[in-house]
Design an enzyme around this catalytic site. Structure first.
Site, mmCIF file in Angstrom:
data_model
loop_
_atom_site.group_PDB
_atom_site.id
_atom_site.type_symbol
_atom_site.label_atom_id
_atom_site.label_comp_id
_atom_site.label_asym_id
_atom_site.label_seq_id
_atom_site.Cartn_x
_atom_site.Cartn_y
_atom_site.Cartn_z
ATOM 1 N N ASP A 53 0.836 -1.202 0.000
ATOM 2 C CA ASP A 53 0.000 0.000 0.000
ATOM 3 C C ASP A 53 0.874 1.257 0.000
ATOM 4 O OD1 ASP A 53 -2.181 -1.666 0.338
ATOM 5 O OD2 ASP A 53 -2.137 -1.461 2.519
HETATM 6 N N1 URA Z 1 -1.298 -5.876 4.094
HETATM 7 C C1 URA Z 1 -1.715 -4.590 4.122
HETATM 8 O O1 URA Z 1 -2.692 -4.275 4.781
HETATM 9 N N2 URA Z 1 -1.024 -3.688 3.392
HETATM 10 C C2 URA Z 1 0.068 -3.992 2.667
HETATM 11 O O2 URA Z 1 0.658 -3.111 2.028
HETATM 12 C C3 URA Z 1 0.491 -5.320 2.649
HETATM 13 C C4 URA Z 1 -0.213 -6.246 3.381
#
Ligand code: URA
Length: 255
Positions: free
Chosen positions: A117
């Site tokens: 993310d």
């Molecule tokens: N889980 C999440 O919530 N975000 C990420 O970037 C990777 C795994």
């Protein structure tokens, strides 16, 4: 052209010996410098210990401990410490910074292996080896990913048990996870969570589902590859051994 490249009379690009070795996946650039200083590297049959030495990949024969070191044509395998506030994509129509902006010296086009993310930091692999990417992101191979999640408050033993055994999210039950309570400070807690699925915002949604939203998230391991002492925004080439380990970590678990 980078400062490390120059043109020879014949028109081929010459690159520094340590860059050649690192790009061939021998080791990190710094470790390759040490191999050169240790007299373990030969160029056209002569031991070279001068770090600035330039070689022409198409013409020069480079050996390490007597074994030929070849650049695999065009294949790149990179490990990046993605900072928060950078997209795991190759471009953005809103002009936001992407992980590619952090790799200015990389001539080959590489693509993120899965994604983190925008607000997650940590380990991101990038490669132009589509076969390896497919293997690493295919759910059948159950590649483990480990995250350090700083969550709000202090979860109970039952909360942690729920995460471990699987929890119902809007897109179904999660597979069992490994969860360790690393540090608890009352107002927030540090969890180490290992999952092998790759659902959208999965760790954030898992923690929110037990009533302890994520405040900060960092990926520290994917399969056999760890972030190690890489600093935020830094990247390095994977070694040949690491690439091989990724291939074998992807062995089918079943079916
Ligand atoms: N889980 C999440 O919530 N975000 C990420 O970037 C990777 C795994």
């Amino acid at each position: 052209m980078t400062e490390e490249m120059s043109q020879t009379a014949a028109g081929s690009a010459a690159i520094r010996l340590q860059k050649y070795l690192a790009e061939a996946g021998v080791a990190s650039r710094r470790s390759c410098e040490q191999l050169i200083l240790d007299g373990r590297v030969q160029v056209n049959g002569t031991v070279v210990t001068q770090l600035g030495t330039k070689v022409v990949p198409e013409k020069d024969e480079i050996t390490l401990d007597g074994k030929l070191v070849l650049l695999e044509e065009g294949k790149q395998y990179l490990l990046l410490y993605k900072p928060v506030g950078v997209l795991s994509s190759v471009s953005d129509d809103r002009g936001r910074k992407t992980v590619i902006d952090l790799l200015p010296g990389v001539a080959e086009r590489v693509y993120p292996v899965g994604r983190l993310d925008y607000d997650t930091e940590g380990l991101l692999l990038l490669t132009n080896d589509g076969a390896l990417t497919n293997l690493l992101i295919h759910p059948r191979h159950e590649i483990k990913k480990t995250y350090l999640a700083t969550i709000e408050g202090t979860p109970s033993a039952e909360d942690l048990h729920q995460l471990t055994k699987g929890i119902l999210l809007s897109d179904g039950m999660t597979a069992p996870a490994k969860v360790k309570l690393a540090k608890s400070r009352g107002a927030h807690t540090l969890l180490e969570i290992t999952i092998h699925e790759g659902r959208n915002r999965q760790v954030r949604r898992m923690c929110a589902a037990i009533g302890h939203p994520v405040q900060a998230l960092k990926r520290v391991q994917m399969g056999p590859i760890t972030l190690g002492d890489l600093q935020v925004g830094q990247w390095r080439h994977l070694t040949a051994a690491e690439v091989a380990a990724l291939w074998s970590s992807g062995k089918r678990k079943r079916g």
